[in-house]
Design a protein around this motif. Structure first.
Motif: not given
Length: 87
Positions: A1-2, A4-5, A14, A16, A23, A25, A45-46, A50
Protein backbone atom coordinates in the motif's frame (compact mmCIF):
# COMPACT_ATOMS: atom_id res chain seq x y z
CA UNK A 1 0.00 0.00 0.00
CA UNK A 2 2.85 2.37 0.80
CA UNK A 3 4.35 1.87 -2.65
CA UNK A 4 1.00 2.36 -4.39
CA UNK A 5 -0.12 5.44 -2.47
CA UNK A 6 3.08 7.03 -1.10
CA UNK A 7 3.68 9.11 -4.22
CA UNK A 8 0.56 11.19 -3.55
CA UNK A 9 1.75 12.69 -0.27
CA UNK A 10 2.73 12.02 3.33
CA UNK A 11 0.93 8.96 4.68
CA UNK A 12 0.24 9.07 8.41
CA UNK A 13 -0.97 5.49 8.74
CA UNK A 14 -2.13 2.45 6.81
CA UNK A 15 -4.59 0.10 8.49
CA UNK A 16 -5.58 -3.26 6.98
CA UNK A 17 -8.04 -4.97 9.34
CA UNK A 18 -7.28 -8.68 9.60
CA UNK A 19 -9.60 -10.96 7.64
CA UNK A 20 -10.87 -8.20 5.34
CA UNK A 21 -10.16 -6.95 1.86
CA UNK A 22 -10.30 -3.34 3.06
CA UNK A 23 -7.51 -0.88 3.75
CA UNK A 24 -7.55 2.58 5.28
CA UNK A 25 -4.85 4.99 4.14
CA UNK A 26 -4.65 8.24 6.11
CA UNK A 27 -2.84 11.14 4.46
CA UNK A 28 -1.52 14.21 6.22
CA UNK A 29 -3.31 16.48 3.72
CA UNK A 30 -6.88 15.98 2.51
CA UNK A 31 -5.90 17.21 -0.96
CA UNK A 32 -3.36 14.39 -1.26
CA UNK A 33 -6.03 11.87 -0.30
CA UNK A 34 -8.37 13.29 -2.96
CA UNK A 35 -5.60 13.11 -5.59
CA UNK A 36 -4.89 9.48 -4.64
CA UNK A 37 -8.58 8.66 -4.77
CA UNK A 38 -9.02 10.20 -8.22
CA UNK A 39 -5.91 8.53 -9.63
CA UNK A 40 -6.26 5.07 -8.06
CA UNK A 41 -10.02 4.35 -8.09
CA UNK A 42 -10.65 1.50 -10.54
CA UNK A 43 -6.96 0.58 -10.87
CA UNK A 44 -5.69 -2.98 -10.42
CA UNK A 45 -3.56 -3.86 -7.40
CA UNK A 46 -2.42 -7.38 -6.51
CA UNK A 47 -5.02 -9.00 -8.75
CA UNK A 48 -7.97 -6.93 -7.54
CA UNK A 49 -9.69 -3.73 -8.59
CA UNK A 50 -9.50 -0.81 -6.18
CA UNK A 51 -12.75 0.86 -5.16
CA UNK A 52 -11.83 3.98 -3.23
CA UNK A 53 -14.00 6.31 -1.18
CA UNK A 54 -13.34 9.05 1.36
CA UNK A 55 -13.99 8.29 5.01
CA UNK A 56 -14.36 11.34 7.22
CA UNK A 57 -13.27 11.31 10.87
CA UNK A 58 -16.05 10.79 13.38
CA UNK A 59 -16.91 13.50 15.84
CA UNK A 60 -15.54 12.68 19.27
CA UNK A 61 -18.32 11.79 21.69
CA UNK A 62 -18.44 12.99 25.27
CA UNK A 63 -17.45 9.90 27.24
CA UNK A 64 -18.03 11.56 30.62
CA UNK A 65 -21.81 11.74 30.53
CA UNK A 66 -23.93 10.11 33.19
CA UNK A 67 -25.51 7.84 30.53
CA UNK A 68 -22.10 6.62 29.31
CA UNK A 69 -21.03 5.83 32.89
CA UNK A 70 -24.29 3.94 33.49
CA UNK A 71 -23.75 1.82 30.36
CA UNK A 72 -20.24 0.92 31.50
CA UNK A 73 -21.59 -0.33 34.84
CA UNK A 74 -24.21 -2.50 33.08
CA UNK A 75 -21.67 -4.52 31.12
CA UNK A 76 -21.71 -8.11 32.36
CA UNK A 77 -18.71 -10.29 33.27
CA UNK A 78 -18.61 -12.01 29.85
CA UNK A 79 -18.55 -8.75 27.88
CA UNK A 80 -15.77 -6.25 27.52
CA UNK A 81 -16.02 -2.50 27.09
CA UNK A 82 -13.71 -1.26 24.36
CA UNK A 83 -13.01 2.42 23.94
CA UNK A 84 -11.71 3.39 20.52
CA UNK A 85 -10.08 6.81 20.26
CA UNK A 86 -11.40 9.03 17.48
CA UNK A 87 -9.68 12.00 15.86
Amino acid sequence: MQAAFGGFGMILRIDVPEGTRVAFVEFEEKGDALDAMDAMDGKKLKGGTLHISMVEARVKQDRGTREAKRRKREIGPTQKAVTVPHR
